[in-house]
Design a protein around this motif. Structure first.
Motif, PDB file in Angstrom:
ATOM      1  N   UNK A   6       1.078  -1.178   0.482  1.00  0.00           N
ATOM      2  CA  UNK A   6      -0.009  -0.125   0.285  1.00  0.00           C
ATOM      3  C   UNK A   6       0.919   0.677   0.084  1.00  0.00           C
ATOM      4  N   UNK A   7       1.049   2.038  -1.224  1.00  0.00           N
ATOM      5  CA  UNK A   7       1.578   3.221  -1.276  1.00  0.00           C
ATOM      6  C   UNK A   7       1.013   4.272  -1.379  1.00  0.00           C
ATOM      7  N   UNK A   8       1.756   5.648  -0.833  1.00  0.00           N
ATOM      8  CA  UNK A   8       1.185   6.896  -1.165  1.00  0.00           C
ATOM      9  C   UNK A   8       1.369   6.936  -2.221  1.00  0.00           C
ATOM     10  N   UNK A   9       0.176   8.740  -3.044  1.00  0.00           N
ATOM     11  CA  UNK A   9       0.150   8.861  -3.993  1.00  0.00           C
ATOM     12  C   UNK A   9       1.443   8.436  -4.637  1.00  0.00           C
ATOM     13  N   UNK A  10       2.523   7.883  -5.833  1.00  0.00           N
ATOM     14  CA  UNK A  10       3.711   7.822  -6.393  1.00  0.00           C
ATOM     15  C   UNK A  10       4.350   8.682  -7.031  1.00  0.00           C
ATOM     16  N   UNK A  11       5.757   9.452  -7.143  1.00  0.00           N
ATOM     17  CA  UNK A  11       6.267   9.931  -7.271  1.00  0.00           C
ATOM     18  C   UNK A  11       7.726   9.141  -8.154  1.00  0.00           C
ATOM     19  N   UNK A  84      -7.876   8.000   1.831  1.00  0.00           N
ATOM     20  CA  UNK A  84      -7.082   6.701   2.128  1.00  0.00           C
ATOM     21  C   UNK A  84      -7.309   5.761   1.165  1.00  0.00           C
ATOM     22  N   UNK A  85      -7.005   4.782   1.528  1.00  0.00           N
ATOM     23  CA  UNK A  85      -6.962   3.288   0.554  1.00  0.00           C
ATOM     24  C   UNK A  85      -8.307   2.371   1.984  1.00  0.00           C
ATOM     25  N   UNK A  86      -8.996   1.679   1.184  1.00  0.00           N
ATOM     26  CA  UNK A  86      -9.425   0.491   2.465  1.00  0.00           C
ATOM     27  C   UNK A  86      -9.748  -0.680   1.570  1.00  0.00           C
ATOM     28  N   UNK A 101       4.457   6.462   7.035  1.00  0.00           N
ATOM     29  CA  UNK A 101       3.679   6.385   8.024  1.00  0.00           C
ATOM     30  C   UNK A 101       1.867   6.789   7.518  1.00  0.00           C
ATOM     31  N   UNK A 102       1.291   7.355   7.310  1.00  0.00           N
ATOM     32  CA  UNK A 102      -0.158   8.041   6.423  1.00  0.00           C
ATOM     33  C   UNK A 102      -1.014   6.515   6.212  1.00  0.00           C
ATOM     34  N   UNK A 103       0.241   5.426   5.271  1.00  0.00           N
ATOM     35  CA  UNK A 103       0.148   4.434   4.956  1.00  0.00           C
ATOM     36  C   UNK A 103      -0.689   3.450   6.539  1.00  0.00           C
ATOM     37  N   UNK A 104       0.447   3.482   6.773  1.00  0.00           N
ATOM     38  CA  UNK A 104       0.135   2.697   8.584  1.00  0.00           C
ATOM     39  C   UNK A 104      -1.172   3.160   8.865  1.00  0.00           C
ATOM     40  N   UNK A 105      -1.373   4.226   9.129  1.00  0.00           N
ATOM     41  CA  UNK A 105      -2.424   4.295   9.750  1.00  0.00           C
ATOM     42  C   UNK A 105      -4.084   3.458   8.656  1.00  0.00           C
ATOM     43  N   UNK A 106      -3.862   3.568   7.517  1.00  0.00           N
ATOM     44  CA  UNK A 106      -4.752   2.874   6.251  1.00  0.00           C
ATOM     45  C   UNK A 106      -5.023   1.085   7.064  1.00  0.00           C
ATOM     46  N   UNK A 107      -3.323   0.757   6.663  1.00  0.00           N
ATOM     47  CA  UNK A 107      -3.737  -0.780   6.745  1.00  0.00           C
ATOM     48  C   UNK A 107      -3.868  -1.063   8.440  1.00  0.00           C
ATOM     49  N   UNK A 108      -4.447   0.028   9.079  1.00  0.00           N
ATOM     50  CA  UNK A 108      -4.302  -0.878  10.411  1.00  0.00           C
ATOM     51  C   UNK A 108      -5.459  -1.072  10.463  1.00  0.00           C
ATOM     52  N   UNK A 109      -6.194  -0.386  10.098  1.00  0.00           N
ATOM     53  CA  UNK A 109      -8.038  -0.487  10.035  1.00  0.00           C
ATOM     54  C   UNK A 109      -8.289  -1.410   9.007  1.00  0.00           C
ATOM     55  N   UNK A 110      -7.546  -1.913   7.937  1.00  0.00           N
ATOM     56  CA  UNK A 110      -8.004  -3.366   7.501  1.00  0.00           C
ATOM     57  C   UNK A 110      -8.419  -4.306   8.007  1.00  0.00           C
TER      58      UNK A 110
END
Length: 366
Positions: A6-11, A84-86, A101-110
């Motif tokens: 799970x990635x943030x917007x890519x660059x 977020x990704x859900x 760090x932000x994707x960790x918040x998303x993954x924690x809720x999966x």
């Protein structure tokens, strides 16, 4: 295993490049790998006006930027919404990996069906421009952690109380970063990656260059970076600067140098160290990221943190080496770089994923 990153917007940042290469080599080991990211948020009219007033021009409005996933055969799914990704965006899998760090918040809720939850930590993101308390809270989430340097393993243990962190070192693409054996440059030359973020320590390297130039008047600087140099952080007069060079040119920039300067104050790993070493360029580095481990293998000099004077002394020492001694250091740099492979990293990552699955079954993780 079925593995979802799970990635943030890519660059084109180095962390995403490392993730893409790791995903590629996990796929070569027979795993089914997918990377997922949200669209990039478009700048508001206020942000556009602010950028124009600062003289930075019109901000990019694309919802997806170029990334290392454009170059590698790793499946990337860009969902048609911003974060977020859900659960609705992800397939069921054995492992799901947060990469920021932000994707960790998303993954924690999966939900559990999305896989054992892993947090791949490439840096300690406690920067003033980020929400510090939210960032710190992610390091305490019930996710199995993987890091890329020993200092991050130690930090997760001492500051966040996690004694089960896995270590997976970075590598580089040796088909992209390489150079044939060579001697010293006809004119003493050092190089650096230009970056205006304070913790990258460009000011340390630039001051070191000016100090060394007092002893070596013909010392030359080569540099590259994503943006044009700023007036508040100028490059030395006569610097050969490459602004956002094509990726295939970067190896040639490294290979133009007798030494590469790495002045970071803090770093997750420090990919430029390995990239330069792979191009047979010795590295002069502060002890940030994995620099202590990498330099310990030979191929450069480790200097004191925040010490331009110590770095300048190292520049002078390497510049004054005779051809035989410099060649030996260059060869050591290359050998050190080649000892870190993506195949080894993928194997260690695979072991970490199995550990995450086991810990999830035992009820240790969320």
């Amino acid at each position: 295993m079925k593995i979802t990153f799970v990635l943030p917007p890519v660059n084109l940042c180095g962390g995403l490049r490392s993730t893409a290469n790791l995903a590629l080599h996990l796929g070569k080991r027979g795993h089914e790998v997918l990377a997922v990211c949200p669209e990039r948020r478009k700048p508001t009219l206020y942000q556009q006006a602010k950028s124009l007033l600062k003289g930075k021009g019109w901000m990019d409005t694309r919802t997806r930027w170029a990334s290392p996933f454009d170059e590698l055969p790793v499946p990337l799914k860009v969902v048609s919404h911003i974060s977020p990704i859900t659960d609705l965006d992800l397939p069921d899998a054995d492992v799901v990996v947060a990469t920021w760090w932000e994707t960790a918040e998303w993954v924690n809720k999966l939900s559990a069906s999305k896989g054992a939850k892993v947090y791949f930590i490439r840096h300690h993101e406690v920067h003033d421009y980020l929400p510090l308390e939210r960032v710190k809270a992610t390091y305490k989430l019930p996710l199995h952690k993987i890091t890329i340097s020993q200092w991050l393993v130690d930090l997760m243990k001492t500051e966040y109380g996690d004694h089960t962190v896995s270590l997976v070192y970075n590598s580089v693409n040796f088909q992209k970063y390489y150079a044939p054996p060579r001697g010293k440059q006809s004119v003493p030359t050092v190089g650096m990656l230009y970056h205006t973020t304070k913790w990258k320590g460009c000011d340390i390297s630039l001051k070191a260059f000016e100090l060394a130039k007092q002893e070596i008047p013909d010392l030359k600087m080569v540099a590259f970076g994503l943006n044009s140099p700023l007036p508040e952080l100028p490059l030395p007069t006569g610097t050969l600067y490459h602004c956002n060079p094509p990726q295939e040119r970067i190896k040639d920039i490294y290979a133009q140098c007798d030494a590469w300067l790495f002045g970071s104050r803090v770093e997750g790993f420090g990919r430029p160290i390995l990239e330069a070493m792979a191009c047979r360029t010795p590295v002069i580095a502060t002890p940030a990221g994995a620099a202590p481990e990498l330099i310990a293998k030979g191929g450069g000099k480790l200097v004191k943190p925040e010490s331009s004077e110590d770095m300048a002394e190292a520049i002078v020492q390497i510049s004054q080496l005779n051809q035989e001694k410099w060649q030996k250091m260059s060869d050591s740099a290359y050998i050190a770089a080649k000892s870190y492979t993506w195949d080894d990293a993928a194997e260690l990552c695979e072991q970490a994923f199995h550990k995450a699955i086991e810990r999830t079954k035992n009820g240790e993780l969320g």
